[in-house]
Write an enzyme that holds these catalytic residues in place. Structure first.
Site, PDB file in Angstrom:
ATOM      1  N   HIS A   6     -34.643 -13.905  -1.619  1.00 40.24           N
ATOM      2  CA  HIS A   6     -35.135 -15.138  -2.229  1.00 40.24           C
ATOM      3  C   HIS A   6     -36.640 -14.967  -2.482  1.00 40.24           C
ATOM      4  O   HIS A   6     -37.310 -14.228  -1.752  1.00 40.24           O
ATOM      5  CB  HIS A   6     -34.897 -16.282  -1.236  1.00 40.24           C
ATOM      6  CG  HIS A   6     -35.202 -17.642  -1.757  1.00 40.24           C
ATOM      7  ND1 HIS A   6     -36.467 -18.178  -1.750  1.00 40.24           N
ATOM      8  CD2 HIS A   6     -34.399 -18.587  -2.289  1.00 40.24           C
ATOM      9  CE1 HIS A   6     -36.433 -19.401  -2.250  1.00 40.24           C
ATOM     10  NE2 HIS A   6     -35.190 -19.677  -2.590  1.00 40.24           N
ATOM     11  N   ASP A  34     -35.056 -13.796   7.360  1.00 36.68           N
ATOM     12  CA  ASP A  34     -35.009 -15.051   6.618  1.00 36.68           C
ATOM     13  C   ASP A  34     -33.624 -15.642   6.878  1.00 36.68           C
ATOM     14  O   ASP A  34     -32.627 -15.203   6.299  1.00 36.68           O
ATOM     15  CB  ASP A  34     -35.226 -14.750   5.127  1.00 36.68           C
ATOM     16  CG  ASP A  34     -34.890 -15.942   4.242  1.00 36.68           C
ATOM     17  OD1 ASP A  34     -34.434 -16.971   4.764  1.00 36.68           O
ATOM     18  OD2 ASP A  34     -35.082 -15.821   3.018  1.00 36.68           O
ATOM     19  N   GLN A  85     -30.061 -19.096   5.031  1.00 37.72           N
ATOM     20  CA  GLN A  85     -28.618 -19.234   4.775  1.00 37.72           C
ATOM     21  C   GLN A  85     -27.790 -18.763   5.974  1.00 37.72           C
ATOM     22  O   GLN A  85     -26.556 -18.830   5.934  1.00 37.72           O
ATOM     23  CB  GLN A  85     -28.209 -18.436   3.525  1.00 37.72           C
ATOM     24  CG  GLN A  85     -28.941 -18.816   2.259  1.00 37.72           C
ATOM     25  CD  GLN A  85     -28.646 -20.240   1.793  1.00 37.72           C
ATOM     26  OE1 GLN A  85     -27.718 -20.903   2.265  1.00 37.72           O
ATOM     27  NE2 GLN A  85     -29.445 -20.717   0.861  1.00 37.72           N
ATOM     28  N   LYS A  93     -31.153 -27.416   5.364  1.00 36.40           N
ATOM     29  CA  LYS A  93     -29.903 -26.701   5.045  1.00 36.40           C
ATOM     30  C   LYS A  93     -28.937 -26.757   6.234  1.00 36.40           C
ATOM     31  O   LYS A  93     -27.836 -26.227   6.169  1.00 36.40           O
ATOM     32  CB  LYS A  93     -30.196 -25.237   4.690  1.00 36.40           C
ATOM     33  CG  LYS A  93     -30.978 -25.066   3.380  1.00 36.40           C
ATOM     34  CD  LYS A  93     -31.152 -23.600   3.072  1.00 36.40           C
ATOM     35  CE  LYS A  93     -32.295 -23.292   2.146  1.00 36.40           C
ATOM     36  NZ  LYS A  93     -32.073 -23.636   0.751  1.00 36.40           N
ATOM     37  N   CYS A 110     -33.685 -18.781  -7.630  1.00 33.31           N
ATOM     38  CA  CYS A 110     -34.939 -18.373  -6.957  1.00 33.31           C
ATOM     39  C   CYS A 110     -34.837 -16.946  -6.430  1.00 33.31           C
ATOM     40  O   CYS A 110     -35.356 -16.633  -5.338  1.00 33.31           O
ATOM     41  CB  CYS A 110     -35.314 -19.326  -5.832  1.00 33.31           C
ATOM     42  SG  CYS A 110     -35.648 -20.977  -6.415  1.00 33.31           S
TER      43      CYS A 110
HETATM   44  N1  C6P Z   1     -32.646 -21.424  -1.248  1.00 32.43           N
HETATM   45  C1  C6P Z   1     -30.989 -22.122  -2.861  1.00 32.43           C
HETATM   46  O1  C6P Z   1     -30.461 -22.950  -3.589  1.00 32.43           O
HETATM   47  P1  C6P Z   1     -36.857 -23.587   1.780  1.00 32.43           P
HETATM   48  O2  C6P Z   1     -36.984 -24.010   0.359  1.00 32.43           O
HETATM   49  O3  C6P Z   1     -38.179 -23.189   2.379  1.00 32.43           O
HETATM   50  O4  C6P Z   1     -36.106 -24.554   2.634  1.00 32.43           O
HETATM   51  O5  C6P Z   1     -35.912 -22.275   1.776  1.00 32.43           O
HETATM   52  C2  C6P Z   1     -36.270 -21.176   0.998  1.00 32.43           C
HETATM   53  C3  C6P Z   1     -35.199 -20.134   1.045  1.00 32.43           C
HETATM   54  C4  C6P Z   1     -35.486 -18.933   1.676  1.00 32.43           C
HETATM   55  N2  C6P Z   1     -34.551 -17.976   1.796  1.00 32.43           N
HETATM   56  C5  C6P Z   1     -33.315 -18.125   1.310  1.00 32.43           C
HETATM   57  C6  C6P Z   1     -32.302 -17.042   1.501  1.00 32.43           C
HETATM   58  C7  C6P Z   1     -32.967 -19.316   0.652  1.00 32.43           C
HETATM   59  O6  C6P Z   1     -31.739 -19.459   0.184  1.00 32.43           O
HETATM   60  C8  C6P Z   1     -33.941 -20.334   0.495  1.00 32.43           C
HETATM   61  C9  C6P Z   1     -33.638 -21.580  -0.273  1.00 32.43           C
HETATM   62  C10 C6P Z   1     -32.173 -22.537  -2.028  1.00 32.43           C
HETATM   63  O7  C6P Z   1     -30.583 -20.964  -2.781  1.00 32.43           O
HETATM   64  C11 C6P Z   1     -33.231 -23.162  -2.880  1.00 32.43           C
HETATM   65  S1  C6P Z   1     -33.856 -22.085  -4.113  1.00 32.43           S
END
Ligand code: C6P
Length: 396
Positions: free
Chosen positions: A115, A189, A192, A215, A353
């Site tokens: 991401h 990270d 997910q 999430k 993203c």
């Molecule tokens: N992915 C998706 O629809 P935040 O925005 O900080 O809570 O998470 C960022 C992020 C970081 N790593 C991974 C693997 C992610 O999937 C995400 C967020 C969302 O896939 C929003 S783009």
């Protein structure tokens, strides 16, 4: 699997088929109530004041740190730093740990599947320190080809636990061992991963693990960085302000010990308190039950979509989280998402993203369905029928 009445959104929007839990999950009543109750009945600042409501709010704030410690099976509550989310947590590791230790010529290793939150901060720190950013390739299934990627100059490896594009579950425990043998640290990270898989940071052996509350059925604006005690203790703060100090003089400041060193300013008190309710919700159901329910939904959707001519699934790794990204020949993902929205089916479309991951598959955009605890097999069937319908209507 669960009583969907626990999620008020489905009584407000009874037609909604929500297949975008990888972006953010809906909130159970217990989380909404915890947040509302705190603001309505118990609101006060934390850490600063000695009046009773503040002492009680501080106690509840600190309780959540212990709940998160247990959720991740960290050794110490002081290894849990509250952040605004995964993005904020990864940026903290890059701006503090990485900036402190990297020398010109050192290598940071990430993958093309990451991401943007796990790419851009490393590009920034590479530029600031003269370190090199290297990418682990993936095969056509979305499996990391990492075995020969780690070298003597590798100092930091940063990888998703579960890819938000392919759903691939990366072998974090093996990667931790390999990282440590090479003298590197592993940053995970977990955006997910944490919502779907039981995470035991001691078993995984990783050095840092980041995730977002929103999430995991919790509120937006709150996230977590787990960091090994001995690493956090060596890290300088990135932000200065209230609550992160022991003593401030005109010419110098002594910083507080972790985790407060990294939590400058009035913290996200309501978010932290409601995060406890979210993690309690997950634990009450049980993470293995959540994983098996979501896996059943994923398998059901995968079998149906894989049978559609012209539909390509991006990510067919043997170990996957509940994420199904795909592309249909002759149908733009944005048109597909718009068509499905008319049927009250919410999916994500675009680059997710993760532009480098998209390009590794030769695409600029894709469609993605992702599943949460509240989804049902019936919804999966209706989604798959709607895809067939879209193909009949959108391909001219
Ligand atoms: N992915 C998706 O629809 P935040 O925005 O900080 O809570 O998470 C960022 C992020 C970081 N790593 C991974 C693997 C992610 O999937 C995400 C967020 C969302 O896939 C929003 S783009």
């Amino acid at each position: 699997m669960i009583d969907r009445d626990q999620f008020p959104i489905f009584s407000h929007q009874p037609d909604l088929i929500y297949l975008d839990s990888a972006a953010t999950t809906h909130k159970p009543r217990s989380v909404i109530d915890a947040l509302a109750h705190f603001y309505a009945a118990e609101y006060a600042t934390v850490h600063r004041a000695i009046y009773r409501p503040s002492l009680e709010a501080t106690e509840r704030y600190n309780d959540t740190r212990e709940i998160v410690r247990r959720f991740l099976n960290a050794s110490h509550a002081s290894e849990i730093v509250f952040t605004r989310g995964t993005t904020d947590a990864l940026n903290l590791v890059a701006a503090s740990y990485a900036r402190e230790i990297l020398k010109p010529g050192d290598e940071i290793l990430i993958s093309v599947m990451e991401h943007h939150s796990n790419i851009v901060p490393w590009q920034m720190v590479a530029e600031q320190t003269g370190a090199l950013l290297k990418y682990i390739p993936v095969d056509e299934r979305g499996v990391l080809l990492w075995e020969n990627a780690i070298g003597p100059k590798t100092k930091i490896i940063a990888l998703a636990h579960v890819s938000n594009v392919t759903g691939t579950i990366n072998p974090i425990a093996s990667l931790s061992r390999a990282a440590h043998l090479a003298g590197a640290v592993l940053v995970v990270d977990g955006a997910q991963g944490a919502p779907h898989i039981a995470v035991d940071v001691q078993k995984l052996g990783c050095d840092f693990y980041a995730f977002s509350g929103h999430k995991c059925y919790g509120p937006t604006g709150i996230g977590v960085l787990y960091g090994k005690k001995e690493l956090l203790e060596k890290m300088p703060p990135v932000q200065g302000g209230g609550d992160m100090i022991v003593r401030v003089d005109l010419d110098r400041t002594t910083y507080a010990a972790p985790p407060l060193r990294f939590e400058a300013g009035t913290p996200i008190i309501g978010g932290v308190i409601a995060l406890k309710a979210a993690l309690d919700f997950i634990e009450k159901i049980g993470r293995s039950k959540i994983a098996s329910h979501e896996d059943a939904l994923l398998q059901c959707a995968t079998v149906q979509l894989a049978a559609i001519p012209g539909l390509r699934i991006l990510g067919t790794a043997p170990e996957k989280g509940p994420i199904l990204t795909f592309q249909i020949e002759g149908v733009h993902p944005l048109d597909l998402a718009t068509f499905l929205d008319l049927k009250h089916i919410a999916i994500r479309s675009g680059h997710l993203c993760a532009q480098p991951a998209m390009r590794a598959f030769g695409l600029e955009a894709a469609a993605r369905a992702s599943f949460g605890i509240y989804n049902t097999l019936n919804e999966v069937d209706r989604f798959c029928e709607a895809i067939q319908d879209a193909i009949r209507n959108l391909i001219t």
